[in-house]
Design a protein around this motif. Structure first.
Motif, PDB file in Angstrom:
ATOM      1  N   ASP A 106       0.914  -0.779  -0.205  1.00  0.00           N
ATOM      2  CA  ASP A 106      -0.178   0.081   0.114  1.00  0.00           C
ATOM      3  C   ASP A 106       0.723   1.114   0.044  1.00  0.00           C
ATOM      4  O   ASP A 106       2.148   0.811   0.134  1.00  0.00           O
ATOM      5  CB  ASP A 106      -0.718   0.330   1.156  1.00  0.00           C
ATOM      6  CG  ASP A 106      -2.618   1.410   1.099  1.00  0.00           C
ATOM      7  OD1 ASP A 106      -1.892   1.430   0.172  1.00  0.00           O
ATOM      8  OD2 ASP A 106      -2.519   0.881   1.755  1.00  0.00           O
ATOM      9  N   ILE A 107       0.675   2.008  -0.507  1.00  0.00           N
ATOM     10  CA  ILE A 107       1.040   4.243  -0.389  1.00  0.00           C
ATOM     11  C   ILE A 107       0.186   4.384   1.039  1.00  0.00           C
ATOM     12  O   ILE A 107      -1.163   4.327   0.416  1.00  0.00           O
ATOM     13  CB  ILE A 107       1.274   4.014  -2.034  1.00  0.00           C
ATOM     14  CG1 ILE A 107       1.753   3.566  -2.877  1.00  0.00           C
ATOM     15  CG2 ILE A 107       1.520   5.119  -2.344  1.00  0.00           C
ATOM     16  CD1 ILE A 107       1.625   3.792  -4.357  1.00  0.00           C
ATOM     17  N   SER A 108       0.862   5.290   1.873  1.00  0.00           N
ATOM     18  CA  SER A 108       0.311   6.421   2.380  1.00  0.00           C
ATOM     19  C   SER A 108      -0.485   7.139   1.389  1.00  0.00           C
ATOM     20  O   SER A 108       0.109   8.024   0.303  1.00  0.00           O
ATOM     21  CB  SER A 108       1.135   6.726   3.501  1.00  0.00           C
ATOM     22  OG  SER A 108       2.576   7.402   2.478  1.00  0.00           O
ATOM     23  N   PRO A 109      -1.337   8.155   1.948  1.00  0.00           N
ATOM     24  CA  PRO A 109      -2.248   9.331   1.586  1.00  0.00           C
ATOM     25  C   PRO A 109      -1.729   9.836   1.509  1.00  0.00           C
ATOM     26  O   PRO A 109      -1.495  11.372   0.082  1.00  0.00           O
ATOM     27  CB  PRO A 109      -3.173   9.587   2.709  1.00  0.00           C
ATOM     28  CG  PRO A 109      -3.777   8.448   3.328  1.00  0.00           C
ATOM     29  CD  PRO A 109      -2.256   7.490   3.799  1.00  0.00           C
ATOM     30  N   ASP A 110      -0.060  10.833   2.655  1.00  0.00           N
ATOM     31  CA  ASP A 110       0.517  12.012   1.453  1.00  0.00           C
ATOM     32  C   ASP A 110       2.042  11.193   0.269  1.00  0.00           C
ATOM     33  O   ASP A 110       2.810  12.077   0.088  1.00  0.00           O
ATOM     34  CB  ASP A 110       1.539  12.727   2.501  1.00  0.00           C
ATOM     35  CG  ASP A 110       2.373  11.221   3.381  1.00  0.00           C
ATOM     36  OD1 ASP A 110       2.708   9.732   3.360  1.00  0.00           O
ATOM     37  OD2 ASP A 110       3.151  11.445   4.733  1.00  0.00           O
ATOM     38  N   GLU A 111       1.996   9.708   0.377  1.00  0.00           N
ATOM     39  CA  GLU A 111       2.704   9.419  -0.739  1.00  0.00           C
ATOM     40  C   GLU A 111       4.155   9.281  -0.242  1.00  0.00           C
ATOM     41  O   GLU A 111       5.048   9.586  -1.201  1.00  0.00           O
ATOM     42  CB  GLU A 111       2.782  10.032  -2.128  1.00  0.00           C
ATOM     43  CG  GLU A 111       1.403   9.364  -2.895  1.00  0.00           C
ATOM     44  CD  GLU A 111       1.534  10.068  -3.803  1.00  0.00           C
ATOM     45  OE1 GLU A 111       2.143  10.148  -4.963  1.00  0.00           O
ATOM     46  OE2 GLU A 111      -0.170  10.309  -4.426  1.00  0.00           O
ATOM     47  N   ARG A 112       4.219   9.203   1.075  1.00  0.00           N
ATOM     48  CA  ARG A 112       5.828   9.225   1.092  1.00  0.00           C
ATOM     49  C   ARG A 112       6.343   8.082   2.104  1.00  0.00           C
ATOM     50  O   ARG A 112       7.158   7.427   1.903  1.00  0.00           O
ATOM     51  CB  ARG A 112       5.891  10.489   2.372  1.00  0.00           C
ATOM     52  CG  ARG A 112       5.679  11.725   2.001  1.00  0.00           C
ATOM     53  CD  ARG A 112       6.019  12.802   2.893  1.00  0.00           C
ATOM     54  NE  ARG A 112       7.629  12.610   3.546  1.00  0.00           N
ATOM     55  CZ  ARG A 112       8.374  13.126   3.024  1.00  0.00           C
ATOM     56  NH1 ARG A 112       8.185  14.143   1.631  1.00  0.00           N
ATOM     57  NH2 ARG A 112       9.616  13.231   3.327  1.00  0.00           N
ATOM     58  N   LEU A 113       5.503   7.429   2.403  1.00  0.00           N
ATOM     59  CA  LEU A 113       5.642   5.472   2.967  1.00  0.00           C
ATOM     60  C   LEU A 113       5.349   4.921   2.389  1.00  0.00           C
ATOM     61  O   LEU A 113       4.013   4.710   1.644  1.00  0.00           O
ATOM     62  CB  LEU A 113       4.637   5.828   3.937  1.00  0.00           C
ATOM     63  CG  LEU A 113       5.321   6.520   5.029  1.00  0.00           C
ATOM     64  CD1 LEU A 113       5.711   6.750   6.597  1.00  0.00           C
ATOM     65  CD2 LEU A 113       7.059   6.368   5.191  1.00  0.00           C
ATOM     66  N   VAL A 114       5.792   3.177   1.725  1.00  0.00           N
ATOM     67  CA  VAL A 114       5.325   2.689   1.240  1.00  0.00           C
ATOM     68  C   VAL A 114       5.117   1.269   2.450  1.00  0.00           C
ATOM     69  O   VAL A 114       6.131   0.946   3.104  1.00  0.00           O
ATOM     70  CB  VAL A 114       6.231   1.963   0.209  1.00  0.00           C
ATOM     71  CG1 VAL A 114       5.870   0.772  -0.479  1.00  0.00           C
ATOM     72  CG2 VAL A 114       6.517   3.205  -1.114  1.00  0.00           C
ATOM     73  N   LEU A 115       3.614   0.642   1.748  1.00  0.00           N
ATOM     74  CA  LEU A 115       3.459  -0.589   2.824  1.00  0.00           C
ATOM     75  C   LEU A 115       3.644  -2.250   2.992  1.00  0.00           C
ATOM     76  O   LEU A 115       3.605  -1.643   1.102  1.00  0.00           O
ATOM     77  CB  LEU A 115       2.449  -0.409   3.694  1.00  0.00           C
ATOM     78  CG  LEU A 115       1.950  -1.610   4.916  1.00  0.00           C
ATOM     79  CD1 LEU A 115       2.385  -1.539   6.125  1.00  0.00           C
ATOM     80  CD2 LEU A 115       0.629  -1.030   5.360  1.00  0.00           C
ATOM     81  N   SER A 116       4.233  -3.086   3.006  1.00  0.00           N
ATOM     82  CA  SER A 116       4.371  -3.861   2.387  1.00  0.00           C
ATOM     83  C   SER A 116       3.585  -5.680   4.289  1.00  0.00           C
ATOM     84  O   SER A 116       4.441  -4.953   5.002  1.00  0.00           O
ATOM     85  CB  SER A 116       5.719  -4.343   2.188  1.00  0.00           C
ATOM     86  OG  SER A 116       6.979  -4.302   2.430  1.00  0.00           O
ATOM     87  N   GLY A 117       3.621  -6.554   3.705  1.00  0.00           N
ATOM     88  CA  GLY A 117       3.637  -7.032   4.529  1.00  0.00           C
ATOM     89  C   GLY A 117       3.558  -8.771   3.856  1.00  0.00           C
ATOM     90  O   GLY A 117       3.704  -9.141   2.252  1.00  0.00           O
ATOM     91  N   SER A 118       4.495 -10.383   3.863  1.00  0.00           N
ATOM     92  CA  SER A 118       4.940 -10.813   4.270  1.00  0.00           C
ATOM     93  C   SER A 118       4.985 -12.156   4.780  1.00  0.00           C
ATOM     94  O   SER A 118       4.691 -12.305   5.512  1.00  0.00           O
ATOM     95  CB  SER A 118       6.487 -10.982   3.180  1.00  0.00           C
ATOM     96  OG  SER A 118       7.799 -11.698   2.979  1.00  0.00           O
TER      97      SER A 118
END
Length: 456
Positions: A106-118
């Motif tokens: 996923d991408i944060s609403p401010d487009e500064r962070l990227v989220l990942s689950g593995s």
């Protein structure tokens, strides 16, 4: 009833594996088993898709940014790629922060962070401008299947094969809450648009909705798709509706305010993989391995038509019978012959255009002067209609189903309390035993400490 508005077929011979939407641009993003990432326009004027690029192996998740300018994709090749939605050739921003297949992004609403689950049991945050890893959110004890940012970007929700849903604080990188109400692997978690609720669906066809502020279980839907697992769910952007997609090849639309099933959408021939809404909530997108379908719901138009029908009915207009989803007219129209009204519930107008009074049927009219001497057994009695009996049975069945679901949620909450009480009692016993042991040691020790004796 939702109707099929458009279908998208893969033109490169591969099978779809994931699907998402770019609401601000009215576009769809798909991932395939061969790793190809495509962008499709919902408008009929541009049928050709745009190919962004490809992973080495199958795409497991796609997520668009709030502006629609970027798309994040996760793959079993252990990478997360962030693409720009543009026609020119590009090299994506690639994050290699996991050592196992990545199932969620996923991408944060401010487009500064990227989220990942593995599958490495970790949820990780990466900086998109700096293109580097930031932090790990550790707490899951099995594979992480889903992870998503909240609309505000302050929280993250995740779920996985450990049957838990966990809420995280993005700034502190800490776990805020863990929910243990699920009885099978969690396949999808979602926030509502107001950032007030968290929904999770599981492989055993259960949907749970918690309050994001009080952390209490708000709603529970057991066997939402019978015995078939639910792969994804999504809140409506404007209304109290939730859609769920299942391996039984159907979509189900849930009325959260009434706490019941609103409609079932069937039209796929393969197990569903994903579902999502457009920006207005008038269209619903569903995906299986062969086709992506776009369904038209016309929620706003239906509400306006309903209000217009009520206004015209009050003016004396008579409309045809509206058929419900079950294929039967409404209860008021089925009772019209019994109550002496027309199908629309309004008596036909008089010559001057205004409504006029129609006499009651004999079954409800006051008895005539000579009828009072007639025996009671000969008085005409209104007989219940079969349709009315079916409606009563259906309403009773829905009420019982709701009670059973609430009792199931209560029983699970009680089981959790019992487990916590048992754990507290064990700790209390251990502390009591330790205190008793120290008291015995203190009582057995001499007052002045150990005394040395000299040998003769």
């Amino acid at each position: 009833e939702p109707r099929l508005a458009r279908s998208f077929l893969s033109d490169h011979g591969s099978r779809f594996s994931a699907c998402g939407s770019l609401p601000s641009r009215q576009q769809l993003v798909t991932g395939a088993h061969d790793g190809v990432v495509m962008v499709w326009s919902m408008d009929l004027g541009r049928p050709r898709p745009l190919r962004l690029g490809s992973h080495r192996t199958a795409v497991t998740c796609v997520a668009g940014s709030a502006s629609g300018a970027r798309v994040a994709t996760a793959s079993t090749d252990t990478t997360v790629c962030v693409w720009g939605v543009q026609a020119a050739k590009q090299a994506p921003v690639t994050f290699r922060v996991h050592y196992s297949p990545v199932r969620a992004c996923d991408i944060s609403p401010d487009e500064r962070l990227v989220l990942s689950g593995s599958d490495d049991k970790l949820v990780k945050l990466s900086s998109l401008p700096q293109r580097k890893f930031l932090a790990s959110l550790a707490g899951h004890t099995n594979w992480v299947r889903t992870a998503v940012f909240s609309p505000s970007g302050a929280s993250v929700a995740s779920g996985g094969d450990d049957k838990t849903v966990r809420l995280w604080d993005v700034e502190r990188h800490e776990e805020v809450r863990a929910w243990y109400d699920c009885t099978d692997s969690v396949t999808c978690v979602r926030f509502d648009c107001q950032d007030s609720a968290v929904a999770a669906c599981t492989r055993d066809s259960t949907i749970n909705i918690w309050d994001a502020r009080s952390h209490l279980l708000r709603q529970h839907y057991n066997c939402a798709h019978g015995c078939s697992g639910i792969v994804q769910a999504a809140f409506h952007p404007r209304r109290d509706l939730l859609v769920s997609a299942s391996a039984d090849k159907t979509l189900r639309l849930w009325d959260l305010r009434a706490g019941r099933l609103r409609s079932t959408i069937a039209g796929h021939k393969q197990n569903l993989l994903a579902c999502c809404w457009d920006a207005d909530g008038d269209h619903l997108v569903s995906c299986d391995s062969d086709v992506v379908n776009m369904w038209s719901l016309f929620v706003g138009q239906a509400a306006r038509r309903s209000s217009g029908t009520q206004r015209s009915a009050s003016a004396g207009a008579v409309r045809g019978p509206a058929v419900h989803q079950e294929g039967r007219p409404p209860l008021s129209q089925r009772m019209a012959p019994l109550l002496g009204t027309t199908e629309g519930g309004i008596v036909p107008g008089s010559d001057d255009g205004g409504p006029k009074q129609q006499p009651l049927p004999s079954a409800f009219a006051p008895p005539a002067r000579g009828d009072c001497a007639r025996p009671a057994s000969t008085q005409p009695q209104p007989q219940p209609r079969p349709a009315m009996q079916a409606d009563l049975a259906e309403a009773l069945a829905k009420t019982v189903e709701g009670l059973v679901s609430q009792m199931g949620a209560i029983s699970r909450s009680l089981e959790g309390l019992e487990r916590r009480l048992a754990s507290t009692e064990a700790v209390t016993r251990e502390v009591a035993e330790l205190a008793a042991l120290r008291r015995r040691e203190a009582a057995s020790a001499p007052p002045g400490g150990p005394v040395a004796t000299a040998s003769a």
